[in-house]
Design an enzyme around this catalytic site. Sequence first.
Site, PDB file in Angstrom:
ATOM      1  N   LYS A 112      29.262 129.984  18.178  1.00 56.75           N
ATOM      2  CA  LYS A 112      30.221 129.311  19.057  1.00 56.75           C
ATOM      3  C   LYS A 112      30.545 130.261  20.183  1.00 56.75           C
ATOM      4  O   LYS A 112      30.443 131.482  20.033  1.00 56.75           O
ATOM      5  CB  LYS A 112      31.493 128.968  18.293  1.00 56.75           C
ATOM      6  CG  LYS A 112      32.212 127.766  18.851  1.00 56.75           C
ATOM      7  CD  LYS A 112      31.547 126.489  18.401  1.00 56.75           C
ATOM      8  CE  LYS A 112      32.213 125.275  18.973  1.00 56.75           C
ATOM      9  NZ  LYS A 112      31.711 124.054  18.319  1.00 56.75           N
TER      10      LYS A 112
HETATM   11  P1  NAD Z   1      36.336 117.059  25.466  1.00 59.15           P
HETATM   12  O1  NAD Z   1      36.800 118.197  26.289  1.00 59.15           O
HETATM   13  O2  NAD Z   1      35.315 116.116  26.015  1.00 59.15           O
HETATM   14  O3  NAD Z   1      37.607 116.175  25.026  1.00 59.15           O
HETATM   15  C1  NAD Z   1      38.716 116.711  24.363  1.00 59.15           C
HETATM   16  C2  NAD Z   1      39.857 115.716  24.493  1.00 59.15           C
HETATM   17  O4  NAD Z   1      40.960 116.181  23.708  1.00 59.15           O
HETATM   18  C3  NAD Z   1      40.361 115.570  25.924  1.00 59.15           C
HETATM   19  O5  NAD Z   1      40.670 114.208  26.148  1.00 59.15           O
HETATM   20  C4  NAD Z   1      41.626 116.424  25.913  1.00 59.15           C
HETATM   21  O6  NAD Z   1      42.563 116.014  26.900  1.00 59.15           O
HETATM   22  C5  NAD Z   1      42.126 116.133  24.524  1.00 59.15           C
HETATM   23  N1  NAD Z   1      43.104 117.094  24.035  1.00 59.15           N
HETATM   24  C6  NAD Z   1      43.155 118.433  24.229  1.00 59.15           C
HETATM   25  N2  NAD Z   1      44.256 118.935  23.649  1.00 59.15           N
HETATM   26  C7  NAD Z   1      44.891 117.906  23.063  1.00 59.15           C
HETATM   27  C8  NAD Z   1      46.076 117.779  22.297  1.00 59.15           C
HETATM   28  N3  NAD Z   1      46.838 118.850  22.049  1.00 59.15           N
HETATM   29  N4  NAD Z   1      46.418 116.555  21.858  1.00 59.15           N
HETATM   30  C9  NAD Z   1      45.663 115.486  22.135  1.00 59.15           C
HETATM   31  N5  NAD Z   1      44.533 115.528  22.839  1.00 59.15           N
HETATM   32  C10 NAD Z   1      44.156 116.727  23.294  1.00 59.15           C
HETATM   33  O7  NAD Z   1      35.859 117.704  24.087  1.00 59.15           O
HETATM   34  P2  NAD Z   1      34.904 117.083  22.984  1.00 59.15           P
HETATM   35  O8  NAD Z   1      33.538 117.579  23.243  1.00 59.15           O
HETATM   36  O9  NAD Z   1      35.154 115.612  22.864  1.00 59.15           O
HETATM   37  O10 NAD Z   1      35.430 117.846  21.684  1.00 59.15           O
HETATM   38  C11 NAD Z   1      36.528 117.369  20.912  1.00 59.15           C
HETATM   39  C12 NAD Z   1      36.467 117.964  19.523  1.00 59.15           C
HETATM   40  O11 NAD Z   1      35.216 117.591  18.916  1.00 59.15           O
HETATM   41  C13 NAD Z   1      36.515 119.485  19.458  1.00 59.15           C
HETATM   42  O12 NAD Z   1      37.174 119.863  18.273  1.00 59.15           O
HETATM   43  C14 NAD Z   1      35.053 119.872  19.364  1.00 59.15           C
HETATM   44  O13 NAD Z   1      34.873 121.145  18.769  1.00 59.15           O
HETATM   45  C15 NAD Z   1      34.542 118.758  18.484  1.00 59.15           C
HETATM   46  N6  NAD Z   1      33.087 118.547  18.553  1.00 59.15           N
HETATM   47  C16 NAD Z   1      32.480 118.238  19.739  1.00 59.15           C
HETATM   48  C17 NAD Z   1      31.106 118.011  19.753  1.00 59.15           C
HETATM   49  C18 NAD Z   1      30.379 117.581  20.995  1.00 59.15           C
HETATM   50  O14 NAD Z   1      29.183 117.241  20.893  1.00 59.15           O
HETATM   51  N7  NAD Z   1      31.016 117.527  22.161  1.00 59.15           N
HETATM   52  C19 NAD Z   1      30.359 118.146  18.572  1.00 59.15           C
HETATM   53  C20 NAD Z   1      31.003 118.452  17.385  1.00 59.15           C
HETATM   54  C21 NAD Z   1      32.375 118.648  17.399  1.00 59.15           C
END
Ligand code: NAD
Length: 423
Positions: A112
């Site tokens: 990461k």
């Molecule tokens: P992203 O940046 O596209 O979206 C994150 C969202 O969460 C945004 O809408 C942001 O405003 C919101 N957010 C941030 N802080 C917040 C809070 N305190 N309360 C409510 N909403 C909040 O990110 P993503 O890629 O969608 O990732 C989201 C989660 O999924 C993370 O934990 C990430 O590690 C996990 N994840 C992502 C992927 C991927 O392929 N993108 C894969 C596996 C896991």
Amino acid sequence: MSSMIPPVYDTPVFRMACQQFDLVADFLDIPVNARDRLKLPKRSVSVAMPVRRDDGSTTVFMGYRVQHHLTLGPTKGGVRFHPEVTLGEVAALAMWMSWKCALTGLPYGGAKGGVTCNPRELSTGELERVTRRYTQELIPFIGPQIDIPAPDMGTNEQTMAWMMDTYSLQSGHCVPAVVTGKPVSLGGSLGRREATGRGVAYLVSRAMDTIGIPANGATAVVQGYGNVGSIAASTMARQGIKIIAVSDAVGGLYNAKGIDLAKLDEHVAKTKSVVGFDGGEAITNEQLLLTPCDILVPAALERQITVENASKIQCRILAEGANGPTTPEADAIIAQRPEIFVIPDILCNAGGVIVSYFEWVQDLQSFFWDEGEVMSKLYRILEQSFMQTVNFAKKRKVSMRFAALSLGIQRVHEAKTIRGLFP
Ligand code: NAD
């Protein structure tokens, strides 16, 4: 039995990942002298990155990359741009990536990365300079056979395009396989952008089959309307599930009749937030998590379901789109609530890394698949991992999280044991 936590990693999230590991290591009877070797990150890089701002001043950003284990292949994991990124958080996320890759049978160790910054407060030019500087600093530590970054919170396809370009310029030739989650026009995989959210929705439908909830009339609440949350929401909506609440870092939205996601997406494209959309009433993130629903999808940050709210959440399925959204203390409370079926993070959001793996394979072969092939291969791996986890949980009488972690940790332990210790 717990073992040491090096002070550089000592943060609540890293302690949480270690606590989970220690419980599973006890359960699996992993010898004490093998535990630190399995648990502690193999390699961590921390860089101070001076970046020129639009106003001519310079800001030094901190950047990190942690490679958790190198036993089964190169390492793989996302890059996070967020104001609260620390080395300890990145190390915990790298450890979870290891168990996730092992659970789903991918030939990777976990990694990461992250930069402590607020991407919402940076211009496009500043984001590009932060990304290129970060990539430049990491050149000796990344590569298609070393460590392959991907998007995570606060980063996206554009970020990956800049990373791939910076790395390729240094190499003197085009190296698409150095990152995944790239635009399709640069060697990205069809279906990668949607993979995590679609995977969440697929596993939600398998959980609904398992506990007997029909999709039609079911309700879902999604915390975090970013890449994972928005795609999970639209895919569940297509399955007949009503999305009654969503949120982002700014605030939340509730509509008992179901939110019109197409209109919400137009609003988000214009304003960058769900807040202010007129198709629902405003709620806080705290209220959102306690909203009665069939499916609750945390898809934002770690440590959202805690001792404070674990006894009060009102859902039948907890589908963890985010990494580490439930603390171990909250987990113990949820374990006393058998009405809740948990799809643990390392299974629930594995669609992202699975299709990243497909993207890497396609880039290495310079031979690209159509979207149908990508999705059918994705669902096959998710189905197998889901069934293995359900069967382990039943047979060994443990929770779904414990089962998923056990399968992942056991596989890495076996690989390390068979490879032996050099010299
Ligand atoms: P992203 O940046 O596209 O979206 C994150 C969202 O969460 C945004 O809408 C942001 O405003 C919101 N957010 C941030 N802080 C917040 C809070 N305190 N309360 C409510 N909403 C909040 O990110 P993503 O890629 O969608 O990732 C989201 C989660 O999924 C993370 O934990 C990430 O590690 C996990 N994840 C992502 C992927 C991927 O392929 N993108 C894969 C596996 C896991």
